[in-house]
Design a protein around this motif. Sequence first.
Motif, PDB file in Angstrom:
ATOM      1  N   UNK A   6      47.574  47.593  36.648  1.00 58.72           N
ATOM      2  CA  UNK A   6      47.383  46.336  35.765  1.00 58.72           C
ATOM      3  C   UNK A   6      46.081  45.512  35.448  1.00 58.72           C
ATOM      4  N   UNK A   7      45.159  45.536  35.764  1.00 62.29           N
ATOM      5  CA  UNK A   7      44.016  45.240  35.735  1.00 62.29           C
ATOM      6  C   UNK A   7      43.008  46.033  35.089  1.00 62.29           C
ATOM      7  N   UNK A   8      43.499  47.453  35.161  1.00 65.98           N
ATOM      8  CA  UNK A   8      42.565  48.387  34.181  1.00 65.98           C
ATOM      9  C   UNK A   8      43.293  48.699  32.953  1.00 65.98           C
ATOM     10  N   UNK A   9      44.797  48.039  32.694  1.00 63.60           N
ATOM     11  CA  UNK A   9      44.992  48.317  31.632  1.00 63.60           C
ATOM     12  C   UNK A   9      44.598  46.769  30.520  1.00 63.60           C
ATOM     13  N   UNK A  10      44.893  45.999  31.669  1.00 62.03           N
ATOM     14  CA  UNK A  10      44.016  44.607  30.392  1.00 62.03           C
ATOM     15  C   UNK A  10      42.557  45.488  29.828  1.00 62.03           C
ATOM     16  N   UNK A  11      41.940  45.895  30.829  1.00 66.69           N
ATOM     17  CA  UNK A  11      40.756  46.098  30.635  1.00 66.69           C
ATOM     18  C   UNK A  11      40.208  47.112  29.716  1.00 66.69           C
ATOM     19  N   UNK A  12      40.932  48.274  29.693  1.00 69.72           N
ATOM     20  CA  UNK A  12      41.412  48.947  28.111  1.00 69.72           C
ATOM     21  C   UNK A  12      41.807  48.555  27.841  1.00 69.72           C
ATOM     22  N   UNK A  13      42.371  47.468  26.999  1.00 71.95           N
ATOM     23  CA  UNK A  13      43.209  46.954  25.478  1.00 71.95           C
ATOM     24  C   UNK A  13      41.857  46.371  25.680  1.00 71.95           C
ATOM     25  N   UNK A  14      41.166  45.369  26.239  1.00 69.78           N
ATOM     26  CA  UNK A  14      40.200  45.264  25.457  1.00 69.78           C
ATOM     27  C   UNK A  14      39.148  45.896  23.893  1.00 69.78           C
ATOM     28  N   UNK A  69      38.922  51.513  39.636  1.00 71.56           N
ATOM     29  CA  UNK A  69      40.174  51.389  40.617  1.00 71.56           C
ATOM     30  C   UNK A  69      39.488  51.960  41.802  1.00 71.56           C
ATOM     31  N   UNK A  70      38.260  52.649  42.138  1.00 70.99           N
ATOM     32  CA  UNK A  70      37.393  52.736  43.844  1.00 70.99           C
ATOM     33  C   UNK A  70      36.957  52.346  44.664  1.00 70.99           C
ATOM     34  N   UNK A  71      36.968  50.845  43.051  1.00 67.58           N
ATOM     35  CA  UNK A  71      36.986  49.501  44.114  1.00 67.58           C
ATOM     36  C   UNK A  71      37.427  48.055  43.687  1.00 67.58           C
ATOM     37  N   UNK A  72      38.590  48.567  43.372  1.00 66.03           N
ATOM     38  CA  UNK A  72      39.946  47.959  44.409  1.00 66.03           C
ATOM     39  C   UNK A  72      40.654  46.851  43.625  1.00 66.03           C
ATOM     40  N   UNK A  73      40.011  47.754  41.230  1.00 66.70           N
ATOM     41  CA  UNK A  73      41.277  46.972  40.827  1.00 66.70           C
ATOM     42  C   UNK A  73      42.621  47.562  41.112  1.00 66.70           C
ATOM     43  N   UNK A  74      43.706  46.487  40.509  1.00 63.11           N
ATOM     44  CA  UNK A  74      45.176  47.348  39.851  1.00 63.11           C
ATOM     45  C   UNK A  74      44.899  48.021  38.946  1.00 63.11           C
ATOM     46  N   UNK A 108      37.196  58.961  30.980  1.00 59.69           N
ATOM     47  CA  UNK A 108      37.226  57.528  32.001  1.00 59.69           C
ATOM     48  C   UNK A 108      37.101  58.438  33.340  1.00 59.69           C
ATOM     49  N   UNK A 109      35.944  58.643  34.138  1.00 57.98           N
ATOM     50  CA  UNK A 109      36.876  59.770  35.726  1.00 57.98           C
ATOM     51  C   UNK A 109      36.813  58.840  36.247  1.00 57.98           C
ATOM     52  N   UNK A 110      37.953  59.672  36.964  1.00 56.87           N
ATOM     53  CA  UNK A 110      38.752  58.856  38.327  1.00 56.87           C
ATOM     54  C   UNK A 110      36.603  57.977  39.581  1.00 56.87           C
TER      55      UNK A 110
END
Length: 311
Positions: A90-98, A83-88, A76-78
């Motif tokens: 923790x939001x990223x962690x939840x998305x990855x978990x899915x 994240x570039x669109x404002x995701x935190x 996953x590239x930056x």
Amino acid sequence: MFAHRHLLGIEALGRADIETILDLAEDYVALSRQRDKKRAVLKGLTQINIFFENSTRTQASFELAGKRLGADVMNMSLASSSIKKGETLIDTAVTLNAMHPDLLVVRHQHSGAVALLAKKVNCSVINAGDGRHEHPTQALLDALTIRRHKGRLHRLTVAICGDINHSRVARSNITLLNRMENRVRVIAPPTLLPTGVGRMGVEVFHDMRKGLEGVDVVMMLRLQQERMQGAFIPSNREYFHRFGLDEEKLSHARPDAIVMHPGPMNRGVEIDPNVADDPKRSVIQEQVEMGVAVRMAVMDLLARNIPNMAA
């Protein structure tokens, strides 16, 4: 026995853990030198490499390590991250978990961010460098390189030279080398040393020639000017004159001392090209090879503690 779920830093590893990783990495050095470089120990597992900071060589090393062990690897590239669109985070962690990954390799520009993310996901997390905090696999690959050249990883004198203040590599190496009962020196101008460096269990030098006297290993660091706000050095030319490693300064080390650098190098700033490319002293390219083997060993060991793999 390697009981860890994550690899977030050297601090959590005991001496036996370090030796277990390095011993297994030796097997993977041999495997990587064969025509058939693959082993299926991670077959069916998903490895996601998420780098919030650019690092071509570390990401490539983890990708190659995962593929040689049979994992499904996704980068996953930056640039394309939410994240570039404002995701935190923790939001990223939840998305990855899915996505149900089994191994998550994370690099982040802030110290502690990888440990925070590890608390929010169900899989194993490997710290690929967080802020100024730690870069554990770099320290482990450096340790493997030293052990292969010196025949041991204890009772050596190691000089770490340059930008200590901004270096997670230095912190991980100091912790690991102290744990293995080595004598560690840091050599840098006062402006490139962290506050309280003397409490890290190191000897401090501001003179390269005195600091390199009789050392077994010379570990140079990159000058991280992108992390500097203000003038930490008078000029690159002056820095090289006083702290750059050239043949004259290296002559103060032991005749069989090896020269290391985590890369990428600023030639003519931290290190003279003739020293960097000296096949008798420099082990810089070998460090790259050891990196793949160490990362294979780390992922193999962590995967053994994944519930459905332990049966």
